[in-house]
Design a protein around this motif. Structure first.
Motif, short mmCIF file in Angstrom:
data_model
loop_
_atom_site.label_atom_id
_atom_site.label_comp_id
_atom_site.label_asym_id
_atom_site.label_seq_id
_atom_site.Cartn_x
_atom_site.Cartn_y
_atom_site.Cartn_z
N ALA A 28 0.72 -1.12 0.08
CA ALA A 28 -0.30 0.08 -0.07
C ALA A 28 0.99 1.36 -0.07
N LEU A 29 0.51 2.28 -0.98
CA LEU A 29 1.08 3.50 -0.94
C LEU A 29 -0.13 4.63 -0.24
N VAL A 30 0.13 5.07 0.78
CA VAL A 30 -0.54 6.11 1.49
C VAL A 30 0.20 7.50 1.28
N THR A 85 8.39 1.36 4.19
CA THR A 85 9.60 1.95 3.42
C THR A 85 8.97 3.31 3.40
N THR A 86 9.85 4.18 2.86
CA THR A 86 9.55 5.39 2.79
C THR A 86 9.80 6.09 1.22
N VAL A 87 9.03 7.18 0.74
CA VAL A 87 9.24 7.70 -0.54
C VAL A 87 9.17 9.32 -0.23
N LEU A 88 9.83 10.04 -0.71
CA LEU A 88 9.77 11.54 -0.56
C LEU A 88 9.57 12.25 -2.09
N THR A 106 7.33 1.50 -6.21
CA THR A 106 7.17 0.22 -6.93
C THR A 106 8.48 -0.55 -6.89
N ALA A 107 9.44 0.08 -6.42
CA ALA A 107 10.96 -0.34 -6.59
C ALA A 107 10.83 -2.07 -5.83
N ASP A 108 10.06 -2.18 -4.73
CA ASP A 108 10.19 -3.44 -4.02
C ASP A 108 8.84 -4.36 -4.38
N GLY A 109 8.19 -3.75 -5.51
CA GLY A 109 7.06 -4.67 -5.77
C GLY A 109 5.89 -3.69 -6.06
N PRO A 110 4.96 -4.20 -6.95
CA PRO A 110 3.85 -3.30 -7.17
C PRO A 110 2.85 -3.27 -6.22
#
Length: 266
Positions: A10-12, A59-62, A79-83
């Motif tokens: 999940a991306l929040v 994990t984090t994304v900025l 998505t680097a570690d999976g969809p």
């Protein structure tokens, strides 16, 4: 109830604080691997570390989703570690402005951040969900989409647009196994809500301390069956349910989490 989110990613967006933080933490507690997104490195990493300390995966994304290339970079990093199976479009902002103060540039900027940013993430991530035959898109909207205040009109209008695009997306995803829904909070007691109510409270005769202002603000602004402000975890709970297999038959819906709001009295 097991929401069966193990193995889901999940991306929040906008999850370094507030509703997004609560949602990221609950999805992780339910077994999802969560990508925490923000623009402030320290705040974003703190949320992810809190999740890991509690036994979850994060994990984090900025990045600034209001910029095309930055949004694309966020999608690639997420998505680097999976969809991504679950997209929670939560990121947004508002400024408390009057009609006279909300200049056209303010309308454009607010629309870009609150609406187009979500569209960017949908266009980057939903096609792969469609191909896999499973996915969840949850848009965080708000009661001001249908009961706007007389102030910050630029923000009210973007909430209406968020509700509208989520339903349009649901129609486009017909038969794909991917759903699109809205969670529509009432007045949730996050820092921004408390700041706003504290700012306007004395001038409206609600008192000068938070203890005085809070019950009067609820009665004047958001009279509801629960007679209180909502809690961020209550929004997170609605999102988590919509992400689960139990909600497969729900799409194009708006789930109100507002205590049974009776009216808008701004």
């Amino acid at each position: 109830m097991d929401l069966n989110l193990n193995g889901r990613r999940a991306l929040v967006t906008g999850s370094s604080a507030g509703l997004g933080e609560a949602t990221a933490k609950l999805l992780a507690a339910e077994g999802a691997a969560v990508v925490v997104h923000g623009r402030d490195k320290d705040r974003t990493e703190k949320v992810a570390q809190d999740i890991r300390n509690a036994g979850g995966t994060a994990t984090t994304v900025l990045g600034d989703l209001a910029d095309d290339e930055a949004a694309a970079q966020v999608a690639r990093a997420a998505t680097a570690d999976g969809p991504i199976d679950i997209l929670v479009n939560n990121a947004g902002f508002y400024r408390h402005l009057s009609w006279a103060e909300a200049a056209p540039d303010e309308w454009r900027d607010t629309y870009n951040v609150n609406v187009v940013s979500g569209v960017r993430m949908i266009q980057h991530l939903v096609p792969a969900m469609r191909e896999r035959g499973w996915g969840r898109v949850i848009t965080i909207g708000g009661g001001l989409a249908s009961q706007p205040m007389n102030t910050h009109p630029q923000y009210n209008a973007t909430l209406a647009a968020r509700h509208n695009l989520a339903v349009s997306l649901a129609r486009d995803l017909k038969g794909t196994g991917v759903t699109s829904n809205v969670v529509s909070p009432g007045a949730i007691l996050v820092e921004a809500t408390k700041d706003l109510v504290t700012e306007i409270g004395p001038a409206r005769g609600w008192g000068n301390t938070w203890e005085e202002i809070q019950p009067n603000a609820v009665n004047a602004l958001i009279p509801n069956d629960q007679e209180r402000f909502g809690d961020p975890d209550e929004i997170a709970g609605a999102v988590a349910y919509l992400c689960s297999d139990y909600a497969q038959y729900i799409s194009g819906a708006t789930i109100r989490v507002d205590g049974g709001l009776i009216r808008s009295a701004f």
